[in-house]
Design an enzyme around this catalytic site. Sequence first.
Site, PDB file in Angstrom:
ATOM      1  N   TYR A 165      57.507  87.351 179.909  1.00 41.46           N
ATOM      2  CA  TYR A 165      59.035  87.376 179.376  1.00 41.46           C
ATOM      3  C   TYR A 165      59.779  86.677 180.042  1.00 41.46           C
ATOM      4  O   TYR A 165      60.618  85.494 179.574  1.00 41.46           O
ATOM      5  CB  TYR A 165      59.690  88.867 179.647  1.00 41.46           C
ATOM      6  CG  TYR A 165      61.060  89.107 179.367  1.00 41.46           C
ATOM      7  CD1 TYR A 165      61.453  89.263 177.755  1.00 41.46           C
ATOM      8  CD2 TYR A 165      61.975  89.074 180.192  1.00 41.46           C
ATOM      9  CE1 TYR A 165      62.894  89.109 177.499  1.00 41.46           C
ATOM     10  CE2 TYR A 165      63.453  89.316 179.683  1.00 41.46           C
ATOM     11  CZ  TYR A 165      63.671  89.201 178.427  1.00 41.46           C
ATOM     12  OH  TYR A 165      64.923  89.373 178.179  1.00 41.46           O
ATOM     13  N   LYS A 169      61.906  83.073 178.690  1.00 41.83           N
ATOM     14  CA  LYS A 169      63.353  82.915 179.173  1.00 41.83           C
ATOM     15  C   LYS A 169      63.685  81.652 179.764  1.00 41.83           C
ATOM     16  O   LYS A 169      64.569  80.903 179.534  1.00 41.83           O
ATOM     17  CB  LYS A 169      64.070  84.192 179.630  1.00 41.83           C
ATOM     18  CG  LYS A 169      63.850  85.237 178.700  1.00 41.83           C
ATOM     19  CD  LYS A 169      64.694  85.384 177.374  1.00 41.83           C
ATOM     20  CE  LYS A 169      64.397  86.281 176.506  1.00 41.83           C
ATOM     21  NZ  LYS A 169      65.301  85.941 175.201  1.00 41.83           N
TER      22      LYS A 169
HETATM   23  N1  LIG Z   1      69.126  93.949 176.934  1.00 38.32           N
HETATM   24  C1  LIG Z   1      69.318  93.230 178.036  1.00 38.32           C
HETATM   25  O1  LIG Z   1      69.601  93.660 179.105  1.00 38.32           O
HETATM   26  C2  LIG Z   1      69.084  91.828 178.057  1.00 38.32           C
HETATM   27  C3  LIG Z   1      69.405  91.014 179.043  1.00 38.32           C
HETATM   28  C4  LIG Z   1      68.976  89.570 178.933  1.00 38.32           C
HETATM   29  C5  LIG Z   1      68.495  89.051 177.903  1.00 38.32           C
HETATM   30  N2  LIG Z   1      68.326  89.959 176.795  1.00 38.32           N
HETATM   31  C6  LIG Z   1      68.010  89.153 175.590  1.00 38.32           C
HETATM   32  O2  LIG Z   1      68.732  89.681 174.568  1.00 38.32           O
HETATM   33  C7  LIG Z   1      68.168  89.594 173.148  1.00 38.32           C
HETATM   34  C8  LIG Z   1      68.630  90.793 172.416  1.00 38.32           C
HETATM   35  O3  LIG Z   1      67.855  92.173 173.344  1.00 38.32           O
HETATM   36  P1  LIG Z   1      68.251  93.412 173.079  1.00 38.32           P
HETATM   37  O4  LIG Z   1      68.470  93.897 174.465  1.00 38.32           O
HETATM   38  O5  LIG Z   1      69.488  93.525 172.112  1.00 38.32           O
HETATM   39  O6  LIG Z   1      66.844  94.103 172.427  1.00 38.32           O
HETATM   40  P2  LIG Z   1      66.967  95.043 171.156  1.00 38.32           P
HETATM   41  O7  LIG Z   1      65.299  95.553 171.224  1.00 38.32           O
HETATM   42  O8  LIG Z   1      67.907  96.013 171.244  1.00 38.32           O
HETATM   43  O9  LIG Z   1      67.106  94.277 169.797  1.00 38.32           O
HETATM   44  C9  LIG Z   1      66.285  93.259 169.537  1.00 38.32           C
HETATM   45  C10 LIG Z   1      66.238  93.263 167.923  1.00 38.32           C
HETATM   46  O10 LIG Z   1      65.325  91.989 167.455  1.00 38.32           O
HETATM   47  C11 LIG Z   1      64.531  92.353 166.528  1.00 38.32           C
HETATM   48  N3  LIG Z   1      63.433  91.662 166.464  1.00 38.32           N
HETATM   49  C12 LIG Z   1      62.401  91.889 167.124  1.00 38.32           C
HETATM   50  N4  LIG Z   1      61.271  90.943 166.900  1.00 38.32           N
HETATM   51  C13 LIG Z   1      61.893  90.387 165.759  1.00 38.32           C
HETATM   52  C14 LIG Z   1      61.142  89.244 164.992  1.00 38.32           C
HETATM   53  N5  LIG Z   1      59.836  88.762 165.211  1.00 38.32           N
HETATM   54  N6  LIG Z   1      62.084  88.926 164.100  1.00 38.32           N
HETATM   55  C15 LIG Z   1      63.316  89.196 163.908  1.00 38.32           C
HETATM   56  N7  LIG Z   1      63.778  90.131 164.487  1.00 38.32           N
HETATM   57  C16 LIG Z   1      63.114  90.738 165.506  1.00 38.32           C
HETATM   58  C17 LIG Z   1      64.385  93.855 166.778  1.00 38.32           C
HETATM   59  O11 LIG Z   1      64.115  94.500 165.401  1.00 38.32           O
HETATM   60  C18 LIG Z   1      65.790  94.167 167.234  1.00 38.32           C
HETATM   61  O12 LIG Z   1      66.855  94.660 166.053  1.00 38.32           O
HETATM   62  C19 LIG Z   1      66.727  89.325 173.424  1.00 38.32           C
HETATM   63  O13 LIG Z   1      66.110  87.952 173.294  1.00 38.32           O
HETATM   64  C20 LIG Z   1      66.739  89.601 174.914  1.00 38.32           C
HETATM   65  O14 LIG Z   1      65.449  89.058 175.675  1.00 38.32           O
HETATM   66  C21 LIG Z   1      68.455  91.165 176.830  1.00 38.32           C
END
Ligand SMILES: NC(=O)c1ccc[n+]([C@@H]2O[C@H](COP(=O)([O-])OP(=O)(O)OC[C@H]3O[C@@H](n4cnc5c(N)ncnc54)[C@H](O)[C@@H]3O)[C@@H](O)[C@H]2O)c1
Length: 272
Positions: A165, A169
């Site tokens: 992961y 990133k």
């Molecule tokens: N939550 C955190 O603390 C955090 C921190 C840093 C970065 N991020 C990044 O933020 C982004 C969103 O994360 P989140 O926490 O909201 O996750 P989440 O799991 O709540 O939401 C992710 C969304 O992406 C969709 N998804 C997954 N695979 C997919 C695909 N192949 N095609 C289209 N849609 C797809 C899922 O259905 C979901 O709706 C990610 O890139 C994650 O790495 C999150």
Amino acid sequence: MSWLNLDGKTAVVTGGALGIGRAICDGFAECGAHVVVADVNFEGATQTVTELTSRFGGEHRAVNANVTSRQSVDDMIATAVDAFGRLDVLVNNAGINIPRLLMDPAGKEELTEDIWDKVVAVNQKGLFLCAQAAARQMVSSGAGGVIINVASESGMEGSEGQSVYAGTKAAAYTLTRSWAKELGRHGVRVVGVAPGILEATGLRSPEYERALAYTRGITVEQLRAGYEKVSIPLGRSGRLSEVADTVCFLASERAGYIHGTTVNISGGKTRV
Ligand SMILES: NC(=O)c1ccc[n+]([C@@H]2O[C@H](COP(=O)([O-])OP(=O)(O)OC[C@H]3O[C@@H](n4cnc5c(N)ncnc54)[C@H](O)[C@@H]3O)[C@@H](O)[C@H]2O)c1
């Protein structure tokens, strides 16, 4: 017209059905933009559009999109342009995380090729396919646009139990810098955001917490307690709306000279 002047712009948000993506969709709709909610969870995307319309008004679209498939991504961009006649913003937000150890002496939770490929396909290849399709449209229209990649502070810090992961990133940082160098001359800005520890989203699923706790040799309860205890200078987790606000600002003309950089949104936790 709002200060950000996003009224009437078209923003495609991948992974827009839930979590951070959902908050970003809210942000754009509140600013008067047309939002294209693109997600493999089509039911969630459709629900999001219904809620955006009733809360903020305006016209929005749900798209059943898988960012790992070129055909699906091309259809996503075509839907946005057919519906609203333009594409101004792509937010490359869809991402997944499957914690595993590089080497597990107990042989239980090791990184497999299958997991490696899955995470890289969504988090890294997905960025490429979506950015390429969006850039083609933005450049051929002559109007330019903005591409925003969602990285993570783990991409700079590395992360125990989450190496693949964090690797994807880290790639988001350098893809942002590289594409900025290529696309600036065509009027396309490319920027990133790197959230740190946020309020819980779907990413923090029971299976994710179980696997991550295992890789760190602690219980799920200890892991949960740790979210609060890690050293965050601002003393709290981030709000999803704080990521959305930053994304909307970066998408606007107010950020017109911000290009090729990734903005850290981690309450000061990350050193860089
Ligand atoms: N939550 C955190 O603390 C955090 C921190 C840093 C970065 N991020 C990044 O933020 C982004 C969103 O994360 P989140 O926490 O909201 O996750 P989440 O799991 O709540 O939401 C992710 C969304 O992406 C969709 N998804 C997954 N695979 C997919 C695909 N192949 N095609 C289209 N849609 C797809 C899922 O259905 C979901 O709706 C990610 O890139 C994650 O790495 C999150």
